[in-house]
Design an enzyme around this catalytic site. Structure first.
Site, PDB file in Angstrom:
ATOM      1  N   ARG A 178      12.271  -3.905  22.956  1.00 22.59           N
ATOM      2  CA  ARG A 178      10.995  -4.323  22.347  1.00 22.59           C
ATOM      3  C   ARG A 178      11.241  -5.334  21.225  1.00 22.59           C
ATOM      4  O   ARG A 178      10.608  -6.565  21.092  1.00 22.59           O
ATOM      5  CB  ARG A 178      10.305  -3.106  21.484  1.00 22.59           C
ATOM      6  CG  ARG A 178       9.616  -2.160  22.178  1.00 22.59           C
ATOM      7  CD  ARG A 178      10.079  -1.736  23.735  1.00 22.59           C
ATOM      8  NE  ARG A 178       9.480  -0.726  24.253  1.00 22.59           N
ATOM      9  CZ  ARG A 178       9.808   0.430  24.517  1.00 22.59           C
ATOM     10  NH1 ARG A 178      10.747   1.025  23.755  1.00 22.59           N
ATOM     11  NH2 ARG A 178       8.870   1.284  25.045  1.00 22.59           N
ATOM     12  N   ASP A 207      13.057  -2.509  29.495  1.00 22.15           N
ATOM     13  CA  ASP A 207      11.770  -2.003  29.472  1.00 22.15           C
ATOM     14  C   ASP A 207      10.588  -3.031  29.816  1.00 22.15           C
ATOM     15  O   ASP A 207      10.813  -3.695  30.119  1.00 22.15           O
ATOM     16  CB  ASP A 207      11.669  -1.545  28.055  1.00 22.15           C
ATOM     17  CG  ASP A 207      10.653   0.001  27.924  1.00 22.15           C
ATOM     18  OD1 ASP A 207       9.619  -0.046  28.121  1.00 22.15           O
ATOM     19  OD2 ASP A 207      11.157   1.072  27.349  1.00 22.15           O
ATOM     20  N   HIS A 268       8.331   2.257  33.024  1.00 18.16           N
ATOM     21  CA  HIS A 268       8.722   1.217  32.002  1.00 18.16           C
ATOM     22  C   HIS A 268       9.551  -0.015  32.653  1.00 18.16           C
ATOM     23  O   HIS A 268      10.774  -0.244  32.220  1.00 18.16           O
ATOM     24  CB  HIS A 268       9.552   2.036  30.938  1.00 18.16           C
ATOM     25  CG  HIS A 268       8.962   2.684  30.026  1.00 18.16           C
ATOM     26  ND1 HIS A 268       8.178   2.325  28.737  1.00 18.16           N
ATOM     27  CD2 HIS A 268       9.061   4.079  29.798  1.00 18.16           C
ATOM     28  CE1 HIS A 268       7.697   3.376  28.115  1.00 18.16           C
ATOM     29  NE2 HIS A 268       7.919   4.306  29.003  1.00 18.16           N
ATOM     30  N   GLU A 332       7.591   9.030  30.614  1.00 18.96           N
ATOM     31  CA  GLU A 332       6.393   8.349  30.846  1.00 18.96           C
ATOM     32  C   GLU A 332       6.066   7.415  31.975  1.00 18.96           C
ATOM     33  O   GLU A 332       5.900   6.437  31.963  1.00 18.96           O
ATOM     34  CB  GLU A 332       6.381   7.454  29.612  1.00 18.96           C
ATOM     35  CG  GLU A 332       6.326   8.308  28.399  1.00 18.96           C
ATOM     36  CD  GLU A 332       6.519   7.454  26.938  1.00 18.96           C
ATOM     37  OE1 GLU A 332       5.842   7.986  26.090  1.00 18.96           O
ATOM     38  OE2 GLU A 332       6.865   6.316  26.909  1.00 18.96           O
TER      39      GLU A 332
END
Length: 758
Positions: A178, A207, A268, A332
């Protein structure tokens, strides 16, 4: 890495030679302020005097022990200026003696004995010896850590310590996808982990928002996937070369820290798919993600090229990282791409897979077989339990500890890092130091055999809102609580722990140029307020760290170090766009507040809501929808009102009948954060709040599948000559999240901004 805006200059006191005063009395164990606290501590009489020159004696034939001796020699030499020698086991002069009873295993036990004559560190293996060295460093006063302080002698209290860890996995996840962190910063963090006997750096390298590891076979991963376009149009990113990776791994090895890489799959993965679109189910070109949340783009399970790619990546990862464990993510994973993919559905039929959860299980098992054939072990987040996994996989639990209990009962090893105790990206206000200290990786209700499968835990540092600017105060002192929770055996004394942290560790960290954050407050809190009388806006600043400077601009640009200093007494009254941003150690923090002031006909008028907004997102209060302030793309900016699973129904009283030409209401869409646009917005007008005239209804054609954040204005131009005192706005909630969403079936949010009346 030492940080700051200017070189540190030694003060006069730091340059003075401090005379040695002999210590004869027996010390209390209260003087031993080590973190994590050892298993057994016995205070002795007297002290060892560390003075120039220093002898370190070790079995230099043991290569690892020789490395540890050289490591300690560098530490002492750099911090004191003393001449330090490393010698073979001989002689009787005062010395620091390092011995290891074994070299072939990874035991971490050690004994540390300090007497006036010598210091002895004896480990069951060299690993234990290094932990003894790290304990020895904490027996020295905090000033020892400051290289500007010079003394003729340093006093180390006499003590006998026997110590061993409670858990063998004591780690920290470090997300560099990130936000990117330079190699020197990563090494600095490894140093700090090692000081507190944390032995795993879980390096989150890939990611949706960035691919950070150079892969020779697939150069576009770093040419394209390592960079994203920021909202201001700038290009942001970076990556680690293979040489830099080797450097970090070796740096960590010398400090007893194992680097475990994480290569996310099957979700991701948007940064990788941006580089190689054929890896996705649609084959469409997509950008590297520019917002946070759960993205739809995942690796196509029905395409054999996906596994050719992943195996090629993993081959290079295995060559760079000697770790027994490889983390593959697995969390996720929205599965709508698989549902709509002919090749994925065909694979499911061939393999007899009942649903997409079973397809993910098939995917994970295939990767695990690949790793196992190469002598490595797979770790995945607790979602890999869904659909079933082999007992050879290790589960990292993040959602709650019930998943840890389920995993150990199935026979899987577990690493615990639940959001309740281990997510350091959350503010110390929401995850205070004391709660971290209470963490126990063993879930309640498991038996001894099941508890033995708990390897340990991790402190997770996700970096959506963490950069080099606020990393330190977000991580420290909470990392110390995690270190003691995972290392120290027996009962934990929170009062004694806090005393050791405040009296010794905080000064020690500051001497090491670590900016220590608050125990239970925000590092900085910016909240927007509106004066209910004048309607002037201002930003309230709550500082949790010394040295924070807040700056602002009046043209909407992001403040820099050269911008004006902000005073909370400044009121934003004129129409325009104002931005406030805090700075720490000369760096801008990844948090700011933009206040856009708009003077319109409904500004300051009372609003009545049929459905109350969420307590989590109340906006600025009763005037939120008419406060004259326009919200940003950040749904945490305090200017949005959020409604979960409900319609917005607002009635504005203009105070008297007046002409109305148009009405505009702005809503936010941030699909990965479960925020969707309303289906439609309807407006009605009234002069007496008894008879209502529908003025129109506005819908939109923006698909919920658009993952980038956007503000959409529902604007209605009223018929000529329209007049109203009361204006009713009804925004229809879009209903449950769609089947393809990670939160499928759960209520969706709508976020409303200003109701602008012209």
């Amino acid at each position: 890495m030492r940080r700051g805006t200017a070189p540190r200059i030694a003060g006069l006191a730091a340059l003075l030679v401090v005379p040695f005063v002999p210590v004869a009395a027996q010390h209390s164990t209260d003087a031993i302020r080590v973190v994590p606290y050892p298993e057994h501590v016995e205070a002795r009489r007297g002290a060892f005097t560390l003075r120039d020159p220093v002898r370190i004696v070790a079995d230099t034939a043991n290569v690892r022990l020789g490395e540890i001796a050289e490591f300690l020699a560098r530490v002492i030499g750099e911090q004191t200026g003393f001449a330090v020698t490393v010698e073979a086991l001989r002689g009787t002069d005062p010395a620091i003696v390092l011995t290891a009873r074994g070299a072939a295993h990874e035991a971490e036990d050690y004994e540390l004995t300090v007497s006036p004559a010598e210091i002895r560190i004896d480990g069951t293996s060299p690993r234990g010896v290094l932990w003894g060295v790290q304990t020895l460093r904490q027996l020295l006063p905090p000033a020892f850590e400051d290289p500007t302080v010079r003394q003729a002698a340093w006093i180390i209290p006499a003590v006998s310590i026997r110590d061993r860890p409670k858990f063998r996995w004591r780690g920290s996840l470090f997300d560099v996808s990130r936000h990117f962190f330079p190699v020197e910063f990563v090494e600095r963090y490894i140093d700090l982990l090692s000081r507190y006997k944390m032995n795993v750096l879980h390096w989150h390298l890939t990611d949706d928002q960035g691919w950070r590891i150079e892969i020779a076979k697939y150069p576009r991963l770093t040419e394209v996937g390592a960079w994203r376009l920021e909202p201001d149009g700038s290009r942001y990113g970076g990556f680690y070369t293979r040489d830099e990776i080797r450097r970090v791994v070796e740096y960590a090895r010398l400090r007893n820290v194992t680097v475990v890489p994480e290569i996310e799959m099957p979700g991701h993965a948007q940064a990788a798919i941006a580089a190689y679109p054929e890896l996705g189910c649609t084959g469409d070109s997509v950008p590297v993600a520019t917002s946070w949340g759960v993205m739809r783009e995942i690796y196509c399970a029905g395409n054999e090229r996906t596994f050719e790619f992943l195996e090629g990546v993993l081959d290079e990862v295995l060559a760079l990282f000697p770790s027994e464990y490889i983390h593959i993510g697995g969390d996720e994973v929205p599965k709508d791409r698989w549902r709509a993919c002919d090749s994925c559905q065909a694979l499911m039929r061939r393999e007899g897979l009942a649903d997409e959860a079973a397809l993910q299980s098939w995917f994970v098992r295939r990767i695990e077989r690949y790793l196992s054939a190469r002598g490595r072990r797979l770790i995945g987040w607790d979602e890999i339990l869904e659909g079933g996994i082999d007992t050879t996989a290790t589960v990292q639990v993040w959602r709650n500890m019930a998943h840890a209990a389920s995993a150990v009962r199935l026979g899987n090893d577990v690493i615990a890092s639940p959001t309740s105790h281990a997510y350091f990206d959350g503010s110390p206000r929401s995850l205070p130091l004391g709660r971290v200290y209470e963490f126990d990786p063993v879930p309640p209700g498991v038996d001894d055999a099941e508890a033995s499968r708990i390897l340990g835990g991790e402190a997770n540092i996700w970096t959506e809102y963490i950069t080099t600017a606020n990393f330190d105060p977000m991580v420290f002192p909470r990392l110390l609580a995690m270190a003691e929770a995972l290392w120290t055996r027996g009962a934990h004394d929170s009062t004694a722990f806090l005393r050791r942290v405040r009296d010794d560790q905080v000064p020690r960290l500051r001497a090491m140029d670590v900016t220590v954050g608050p125990e239970d407050r925000d590092v900085v809190r910016l909240t927007t307020h509106v004066d209910s009388v004048s309607l002037a806006a201002y930003v309230r600043v709550e500082r949790g760290v010394e040295g924070l400077v807040v700056r602002f601009t009046e043209d909407g640009t992001v403040p820099t170090q050269d911008s004006e200093v902000y005073d909370p007494s400044i009121r934003f009254e004129r129409p325009g766009m104002y931005t406030v941003r805090p700075f720490l150690n000369g760096e801008g923090l990844p948090v700011s507040r933009t206040v856009e002031v708009d003077h319109h006909a409904a500004r300051g008028k009372p609003v009545r809501l049929t459905n109350e907004p969420s307590r989590q997102y109340p906006g600025t209060g009763a005037f939120t929808l008419t406060d004259g302030l326009l919200a940003s793309l950040d749904h945490h900016d305090g200017l949005w009102q959020g409604f979960l699973g409900r319609d917005l129904e607002a009635t504005i009283d203009l105070g008297a009948g007046r002409p109305a030409d148009s009405i505009r209401v702005t809503f936010l869409q941030a699909t990965p954060s479960w925020i969707l646009l309303p289906r439609s917005v309807a407006v009605s007008l009234s002069l007496d709040e008894t008879e209502w005239t529908p003025a129109g209804e506005v819908s939109h054609e923006i698909p919920a599948t658009r993952e980038e954040r956007l503000r959409h204005a529902f604007e209605l131009v009223l018929p000529s000559g329209s007049r109203a005192r009361y204006i009713k706005v009804v925004a229809r909630n879009p209903g449950p999240l769609p089947p393809w969403h990670a939160g499928a079936g759960r209520p969706s949010w709508i976020f409303a901004d200003e109701i602008v009346v012209r």
